[in-house]
Design a protein around this motif. Structure first.
Motif, PDB file in Angstrom:
ATOM      1  N   SER A  17       0.828  -1.204   0.000  1.00 16.15           N
ATOM      2  CA  SER A  17       0.000   0.000   0.000  1.00 16.15           C
ATOM      3  C   SER A  17       0.862   1.253   0.000  1.00 16.15           C
ATOM      4  O   SER A  17       1.992   1.250   0.504  1.00 16.15           O
ATOM      5  N   ARG A  19       0.088   5.764   0.218  1.00 18.87           N
ATOM      6  CA  ARG A  19      -0.867   6.871   0.287  1.00 18.87           C
ATOM      7  C   ARG A  19      -0.222   8.100  -0.334  1.00 18.87           C
ATOM      8  O   ARG A  19       0.788   8.600   0.167  1.00 18.87           O
ATOM      9  N   GLN A  82      -5.417   6.768  -1.508  1.00 19.72           N
ATOM     10  CA  GLN A  82      -4.993   5.572  -0.788  1.00 19.72           C
ATOM     11  C   GLN A  82      -4.988   4.405  -1.761  1.00 19.72           C
ATOM     12  O   GLN A  82      -6.021   4.103  -2.365  1.00 19.72           O
TER      13      GLN A  82
END
Length: 113
Positions: A17, A19, A82
């Motif tokens: 991930s 952001r 995100q």
């Protein structure tokens, strides 16, 4: 001077991930829809996600639905992307834009093991 400045890119493994953030230098952006675009190597720039000025309406490219979330904090003149469950095909330079008129310089996202 009106500026959009992206941050948060980097190298991440598949499934990871990131952001991204886009900071705007002017409050005028609080009242405008915003978008995130990306350009992969050798490909044209494409719209990834967009958000209305109030933040209540969002749209996503089919390729990122369910994995990416766009949001904004108008009090901070900032909006976000995100990105979860990243795939190698998400690699590219990510740009924030307002009305395809104002553009940031981009932040590089590389998804690779």
């Amino acid at each position: 001077q009106v500026q959009l400045v992206e941050s948060g890119g980097g190298l991440v493994q598949p499934g990871g991930s990131l952001r991204l953030s886009c900071a705007a230098s002017s409050v005028i952006f609080r009242f405008k829809p915003m978008g995130w675009y990306r350009q992969a190597p050798g490909k044209e720039r494409e719209l990834v996600a967009s958000i209305s000025s109030s933040g209540t309406i969002t749209n996503y490219a089919d390729s990122v639905k369910g994995r990416f979330t766009i949001s904004r904090d108008n009090a901070k003149n900032t909006w976000y992307l995100q990105m979860n469950s990243l795939k190698p095909e998400d690699t590219g330079v990510y740009y924030c834009s307002c009305e395809q008129f104002w553009w940031g310089k981009g932040t590089l996202v590389t998804v690779s093991s």
